[in-house]
Scaffold this motif. Structure first.
Motif, PDB file in Angstrom:
ATOM      1  N   LEU A 192       0.790  -1.233   0.000  1.00  0.00           N
ATOM      2  CA  LEU A 192       0.000   0.000   0.000  1.00  0.00           C
ATOM      3  C   LEU A 192       0.823   1.284   0.000  1.00  0.00           C
ATOM      4  N   PRO A 193       1.920   1.388   0.747  1.00  0.00           N
ATOM      5  CA  PRO A 193       2.705   2.628   0.678  1.00  0.00           C
ATOM      6  C   PRO A 193       3.249   2.911  -0.727  1.00  0.00           C
ATOM      7  N   LEU A 194       3.506   1.877  -1.489  1.00  0.00           N
ATOM      8  CA  LEU A 194       3.999   2.050  -2.857  1.00  0.00           C
ATOM      9  C   LEU A 194       2.893   2.524  -3.784  1.00  0.00           C
ATOM     10  N   LEU A 195       1.649   2.248  -3.427  1.00  0.00           N
ATOM     11  CA  LEU A 195       0.497   2.701  -4.216  1.00  0.00           C
ATOM     12  C   LEU A 195       0.049   4.101  -3.829  1.00  0.00           C
ATOM     13  N   HIS A 196       0.016   4.380  -2.554  1.00  0.00           N
ATOM     14  CA  HIS A 196      -0.589   5.611  -2.049  1.00  0.00           C
ATOM     15  C   HIS A 196       0.297   6.845  -2.199  1.00  0.00           C
ATOM     16  N   ASP A 197       1.557   6.666  -2.541  1.00  0.00           N
ATOM     17  CA  ASP A 197       2.505   7.777  -2.688  1.00  0.00           C
ATOM     18  C   ASP A 197       3.033   7.789  -4.124  1.00  0.00           C
ATOM     19  N   PHE A 198       2.587   8.758  -4.919  1.00  0.00           N
ATOM     20  CA  PHE A 198       3.025   8.826  -6.319  1.00  0.00           C
ATOM     21  C   PHE A 198       4.543   8.903  -6.442  1.00  0.00           C
ATOM     22  N   ARG A 199       5.224   9.439  -5.457  1.00  0.00           N
ATOM     23  CA  ARG A 199       6.684   9.517  -5.514  1.00  0.00           C
ATOM     24  C   ARG A 199       7.321   8.122  -5.519  1.00  0.00           C
ATOM     25  N   GLN A 200       6.613   7.148  -4.978  1.00  0.00           N
ATOM     26  CA  GLN A 200       7.101   5.766  -4.966  1.00  0.00           C
ATOM     27  C   GLN A 200       6.855   5.046  -6.292  1.00  0.00           C
ATOM     28  N   TRP A 201       6.001   5.606  -7.140  1.00  0.00           N
ATOM     29  CA  TRP A 201       5.666   4.946  -8.406  1.00  0.00           C
ATOM     30  C   TRP A 201       6.873   4.820  -9.334  1.00  0.00           C
ATOM     31  N   VAL A 202       7.886   5.678  -9.168  1.00  0.00           N
ATOM     32  CA  VAL A 202       9.086   5.566 -10.004  1.00  0.00           C
ATOM     33  C   VAL A 202       9.758   4.212  -9.798  1.00  0.00           C
ATOM     34  N   ARG A 203       9.482   3.546  -8.688  1.00  0.00           N
ATOM     35  CA  ARG A 203      10.092   2.247  -8.389  1.00  0.00           C
ATOM     36  C   ARG A 203       9.431   1.094  -9.141  1.00  0.00           C
ATOM     37  N   TRP A 204       8.179   1.271  -9.585  1.00  0.00           N
ATOM     38  CA  TRP A 204       7.470   0.118 -10.142  1.00  0.00           C
ATOM     39  C   TRP A 204       6.588   0.412 -11.358  1.00  0.00           C
ATOM     40  N   PHE A 205       6.250   1.629 -11.624  1.00  0.00           N
ATOM     41  CA  PHE A 205       5.306   1.961 -12.703  1.00  0.00           C
ATOM     42  C   PHE A 205       5.892   1.545 -14.055  1.00  0.00           C
ATOM     43  N   PRO A 206       5.168   0.763 -14.842  1.00  0.00           N
ATOM     44  CA  PRO A 206       5.758   0.150 -16.039  1.00  0.00           C
ATOM     45  C   PRO A 206       6.185   1.122 -17.133  1.00  0.00           C
ATOM     46  N   TRP A 207       5.656   2.329 -17.144  1.00  0.00           N
ATOM     47  CA  TRP A 207       6.006   3.281 -18.199  1.00  0.00           C
ATOM     48  C   TRP A 207       7.060   4.278 -17.750  1.00  0.00           C
ATOM     49  N   GLU A 208       7.546   4.126 -16.551  1.00  0.00           N
ATOM     50  CA  GLU A 208       8.496   5.078 -15.986  1.00  0.00           C
ATOM     51  C   GLU A 208       9.782   5.168 -16.805  1.00  0.00           C
ATOM     52  N   GLY A 209      10.239   4.101 -17.419  1.00  0.00           N
ATOM     53  CA  GLY A 209      11.508   4.107 -18.133  1.00  0.00           C
ATOM     54  C   GLY A 209      11.438   4.514 -19.594  1.00  0.00           C
ATOM     55  N   LEU A 210      10.279   4.989 -20.054  1.00  0.00           N
ATOM     56  CA  LEU A 210      10.157   5.345 -21.469  1.00  0.00           C
ATOM     57  C   LEU A 210      10.964   6.573 -21.857  1.00  0.00           C
ATOM     58  N   ASP A 211      11.237   7.430 -20.908  1.00  0.00           N
ATOM     59  CA  ASP A 211      11.980   8.659 -21.188  1.00  0.00           C
ATOM     60  C   ASP A 211      12.911   8.929 -20.013  1.00  0.00           C
ATOM     61  N   PRO A 212      14.239   8.868 -20.231  1.00  0.00           N
ATOM     62  CA  PRO A 212      15.172   9.122 -19.116  1.00  0.00           C
ATOM     63  C   PRO A 212      15.081  10.551 -18.593  1.00  0.00           C
ATOM     64  N   ASP A 213      14.530  11.463 -19.400  1.00  0.00           N
ATOM     65  CA  ASP A 213      14.409  12.858 -18.984  1.00  0.00           C
ATOM     66  C   ASP A 213      12.972  13.216 -18.602  1.00  0.00           C
ATOM     67  N   LEU A 214      12.169  12.237 -18.263  1.00  0.00           N
ATOM     68  CA  LEU A 214      10.775  12.461 -17.895  1.00  0.00           C
ATOM     69  C   LEU A 214      10.670  13.477 -16.762  1.00  0.00           C
ATOM     70  N   GLN A 215       9.791  14.449 -16.946  1.00  0.00           N
ATOM     71  CA  GLN A 215       9.569  15.478 -15.932  1.00  0.00           C
ATOM     72  C   GLN A 215       8.404  15.062 -15.043  1.00  0.00           C
ATOM     73  N   HIS A 216       8.595  15.092 -13.716  1.00  0.00           N
ATOM     74  CA  HIS A 216       7.575  14.727 -12.741  1.00  0.00           C
ATOM     75  C   HIS A 216       7.169  15.972 -11.956  1.00  0.00           C
ATOM     76  N   THR A 217       5.877  16.148 -11.725  1.00  0.00           N
ATOM     77  CA  THR A 217       5.375  17.230 -10.879  1.00  0.00           C
ATOM     78  C   THR A 217       4.371  16.628  -9.909  1.00  0.00           C
ATOM     79  N   TYR A 218       4.564  16.883  -8.617  1.00  0.00           N
ATOM     80  CA  TYR A 218       3.678  16.359  -7.580  1.00  0.00           C
ATOM     81  C   TYR A 218       2.991  17.531  -6.893  1.00  0.00           C
TER      82      TYR A 218
END
Length: 174
Positions: A33-59
């Motif tokens: 649940l902590p990996l789901l409830h915190d978008f900052r943790q999604w970089v660890r498991w989200f399947p599309w995270e590696g599509l762009d090494p320069d991906l910009q994140h805003t929380y």
């Protein structure tokens, strides 16, 4: 026309049950649940995270849980969009997902976590949304059902692996 996508299944017309069992994590929900409830943790498991090494994140909003929001902007593969956490509880999470590039679409996403008798967790990912004319045509021309199911399965497997690593290390943010 509405489409439903399930992890370990296909994008389905209607709500037929998934023909495959739900992926399982050996870790209990307290580590998932902590990996789901915190978008900052999604970089660890989200399947599309590696599509762009320069991906910009805003929380924005709260750090975790309902009301928190995550926006991304990347290359042609990653596109751009936003997710808002609508529900974050012991059952998992529900999100509003809005794509802005390379196309616009709004979907509802749920990731469900169910306790299983051995102490682990069963995981299920569902995405629903309305399709306009372009969407219906696109889905007929491209095998989106298989593509999304593979990505969902990859994400759920990575989520399970990260939760298991946290459990082994004795860490949890729950």
């Amino acid at each position: 026309m509405s489409r439903v996508a399930h992890g370990t299944a296909r994008i389905l017309r209607g709500c037929r049950p998934s023909p495959s069992p739900a992926p399982r994590a050996a870790a209990p929900a307290e580590h998932v649940l902590p990996l789901l409830h915190d978008f900052r943790q999604w970089v660890r498991w989200f399947p599309w995270e590696g599509l762009d090494p320069d991906l910009q994140h805003t929380y924005t909003g709260p750090e975790t849980g309902a009301g928190s929001s995550y926006a991304w902007s990347g290359n042609k593969k990653a596109g751009a969009g936003r997710m808002m956490m609508l529900r974050a509880d012991e059952r998992g999470c529900a999100l509003e997902l809005a794509f802005t590039k390379p196309f616009t679409a709004t979907n509802e996403v749920t990731i469900d976590v169910t306790l299983v008798p051995d102490g682990g967790s069963a995981l299920a990912w569902t995405m629903t949304g309305e399709q306009g004319l372009f969407g219906r045509l696109f889905y007929r021309l491209f095998p989106m059902e298989k593509m999304l199911a593979k990505d969902f399965d990859k994400g759920l497997a990575q989520l399970g692996a990260e939760a298991e690593a946290d459990a082994a290390a004795g860490t949890s943010e729950a």
